[in-house]
Design a protein around this motif. Structure first.
Motif, short mmCIF file in Angstrom:
data_model
loop_
_atom_site.label_atom_id
_atom_site.label_comp_id
_atom_site.label_asym_id
_atom_site.label_seq_id
_atom_site.Cartn_x
_atom_site.Cartn_y
_atom_site.Cartn_z
N ASN A 93 0.82 -1.21 0.00
CA ASN A 93 0.00 0.00 0.00
C ASN A 93 0.86 1.26 0.00
OD1 ASN A 93 -2.35 -1.46 -0.07
ND2 ASN A 93 -2.88 -1.10 2.06
N GLU A 94 1.86 1.31 0.86
CA GLU A 94 2.76 2.47 0.92
C GLU A 94 3.42 2.69 -0.43
OE1 GLU A 94 4.21 4.42 3.77
OE2 GLU A 94 2.44 3.82 4.88
N LEU A 95 3.87 1.62 -1.01
CA LEU A 95 4.54 1.70 -2.31
C LEU A 95 3.57 2.19 -3.38
CD1 LEU A 95 7.00 1.27 -4.04
CD2 LEU A 95 6.32 -1.11 -4.27
N ASN A 96 2.38 1.63 -3.41
CA ASN A 96 1.38 2.05 -4.41
C ASN A 96 1.05 3.53 -4.27
OD1 ASN A 96 1.25 -0.54 -5.40
ND2 ASN A 96 -0.64 -1.05 -4.34
N ILE A 97 0.88 3.99 -3.06
CA ILE A 97 0.57 5.40 -2.84
C ILE A 97 1.73 6.27 -3.33
CG2 ILE A 97 0.04 7.17 -1.12
CD1 ILE A 97 -1.25 4.84 0.52
N SER A 98 2.95 5.88 -3.00
CA SER A 98 4.11 6.65 -3.45
C SER A 98 4.16 6.73 -4.97
CB SER A 98 5.42 6.01 -2.95
OG SER A 98 5.51 6.10 -1.56
N LEU A 99 3.97 5.60 -5.62
CA LEU A 99 4.02 5.59 -7.08
C LEU A 99 2.89 6.41 -7.68
CD1 LEU A 99 5.02 1.86 -7.67
CD2 LEU A 99 6.50 3.88 -7.75
N GLU A 100 1.71 6.33 -7.09
CA GLU A 100 0.58 7.15 -7.56
C GLU A 100 0.90 8.64 -7.38
OE1 GLU A 100 -2.42 6.46 -9.05
OE2 GLU A 100 -1.84 4.36 -9.23
N PHE A 101 1.52 8.97 -6.25
CA PHE A 101 1.86 10.38 -6.03
C PHE A 101 2.89 10.85 -7.04
CE2 PHE A 101 4.63 13.60 -4.18
CZ PHE A 101 3.72 14.65 -4.17
N TYR A 102 3.94 10.07 -7.28
CA TYR A 102 4.95 10.46 -8.26
C TYR A 102 4.31 10.74 -9.61
CZ TYR A 102 8.65 8.60 -5.15
OH TYR A 102 9.49 8.34 -4.11
N THR A 103 3.43 9.85 -10.02
CA THR A 103 2.78 10.00 -11.32
C THR A 103 1.92 11.26 -11.35
OG1 THR A 103 2.77 7.61 -11.62
CG2 THR A 103 1.26 8.87 -12.98
N LEU A 104 1.14 11.47 -10.30
CA LEU A 104 0.27 12.65 -10.26
C LEU A 104 1.10 13.93 -10.25
CD1 LEU A 104 -2.64 13.65 -10.10
CD2 LEU A 104 -2.45 13.51 -7.61
N ALA A 105 2.13 13.99 -9.44
CA ALA A 105 2.97 15.19 -9.36
C ALA A 105 3.70 15.44 -10.68
CB ALA A 105 3.96 15.07 -8.21
N ALA A 106 4.04 14.37 -11.39
CA ALA A 106 4.70 14.54 -12.69
C ALA A 106 3.74 15.13 -13.72
CB ALA A 106 5.24 13.20 -13.19
N ARG A 107 2.47 14.76 -13.62
CA ARG A 107 1.47 15.22 -14.59
C ARG A 107 0.82 16.54 -14.20
NH1 ARG A 107 -1.17 9.40 -15.54
NH2 ARG A 107 0.27 8.73 -17.15
N ASP A 108 0.73 16.82 -12.91
CA ASP A 108 0.00 17.99 -12.44
C ASP A 108 0.90 18.82 -11.53
OD1 ASP A 108 -1.68 19.88 -11.29
OD2 ASP A 108 -3.33 18.45 -10.99
N PRO A 109 1.43 19.92 -12.03
CA PRO A 109 2.34 20.75 -11.23
C PRO A 109 1.74 21.28 -9.93
CG PRO A 109 2.36 21.44 -13.53
CD PRO A 109 1.27 20.42 -13.39
N SER A 110 0.42 21.29 -9.81
CA SER A 110 -0.19 21.80 -8.58
C SER A 110 0.07 20.88 -7.38
CB SER A 110 -1.69 22.04 -8.76
OG SER A 110 -2.37 20.81 -8.93
N PHE A 111 0.61 19.69 -7.63
CA PHE A 111 0.96 18.78 -6.54
C PHE A 111 2.45 18.86 -6.19
CE2 PHE A 111 -3.08 17.14 -7.80
CZ PHE A 111 -3.65 16.68 -6.63
N ARG A 112 3.19 19.64 -6.92
CA ARG A 112 4.63 19.71 -6.70
C ARG A 112 5.00 20.40 -5.40
NH1 ARG A 112 6.06 20.20 -12.50
NH2 ARG A 112 5.39 18.17 -13.29
N ASP A 113 4.09 21.21 -4.86
CA ASP A 113 4.38 21.82 -3.56
C ASP A 113 4.59 20.73 -2.51
OD1 ASP A 113 1.49 21.35 -3.77
OD2 ASP A 113 1.33 22.36 -1.84
N ILE A 114 3.85 19.64 -2.63
CA ILE A 114 4.00 18.53 -1.68
C ILE A 114 5.35 17.86 -1.88
CG2 ILE A 114 3.09 16.30 -0.91
CD1 ILE A 114 0.33 17.29 -1.96
N SER A 115 5.69 17.55 -3.13
CA SER A 115 6.97 16.88 -3.38
C SER A 115 8.14 17.79 -3.02
CB SER A 115 7.08 16.39 -4.82
OG SER A 115 6.99 17.46 -5.74
N ASP A 116 8.01 19.08 -3.27
CA ASP A 116 9.09 20.02 -2.90
C ASP A 116 9.30 20.04 -1.39
OD1 ASP A 116 9.37 20.65 -5.58
OD2 ASP A 116 8.34 22.59 -5.42
#
Length: 184
Positions: free
Chosen positions: A105-128
């Motif tokens: 589950n942790e891994l799936n969420i991480s991978l989903e987040f990476y994909t979303l942040a790569a496609r949608d810059p509005s999520f990059r504040d979280i990754s930053d």
């Protein structure tokens, strides 16, 4: 005049919805996450979704923020146990081994987040914020360039191990961290 019913107050409802969203993302991915599915998982009325969140984007953003905050807190707690650079290497290797791949589950969420942040810059504040926090924790033991390389190694090894590209033996991880951090 009819008596009005007292409104039922559920102070934990928003938190339950966010937790349910995290669970749904792990099970179905972002593409399979909807207000209806999350509401059902949280056992709340569908109308609660629009009461607490300004749409699916807001819900996903808050869910990924919570997930990232937990990951940072877990990493910080590990780093606090290190007394020197050698111990920090052990802690970083343990984090890769046990936290990054703690559960599917942790891994799936991480991978989903990476994909979303790569496609949608509005999520990059979280990754930053996530990367800056992790790097800040390591900076007490290593210089800025080493910290960036270690952070990239953490992310890269997580992806490699998730996709089956790396052996499951923890020793190469520890050796790699020491090589980057200490030149050994």
């Amino acid at each position: 005049m009819p008596a009005t019913q007292p409104r039922h107050v559920d102070p934990e409802r928003k938190d339950r919805i966010i937790e349910a969203c995290i669970t749904v993302i792990a099970e179905r991915g972002v593409a399979g996450t909807s207000h209806r599915v999350v509401a059902a998982k949280a056992h709340v009325p569908l109308g609660s979704m629009t009461y607490y969140f300004d749409g699916m984007h807001d819900l996903l953003h808050q869910a990924f923020e919570r997930f990232a905050d937990r990951a940072v807190a877990r990493f910080d707690a590990r780093m606090e146990s290190a007394a020197n650079a050698d111990e920090a290497c052990e802690v970083i290797a343990a984090s890769i081994e046990h936290d990054s791949l703690a559960s599917p589950n942790e891994l799936n969420i991480s991978l989903e987040f990476y994909t979303l942040a790569a496609r949608d810059p509005s999520f990059r504040d979280i990754s930053d914020r996530w990367m800056a926090s992790i790097q800040h924790s390591m900076a007490q033991y290593f210089d800025a360039e080493t910290v960036i390389l270690l952070d990239a190694m953490i992310e890269g090894l997580t992806l490699h191990r998730a996709l089956g590209g790396e052996p499951k033996d923890p020793q190469p991880i520890f050796d790699g961290v020491r090589r980057i951090a200490l030149g050994k």
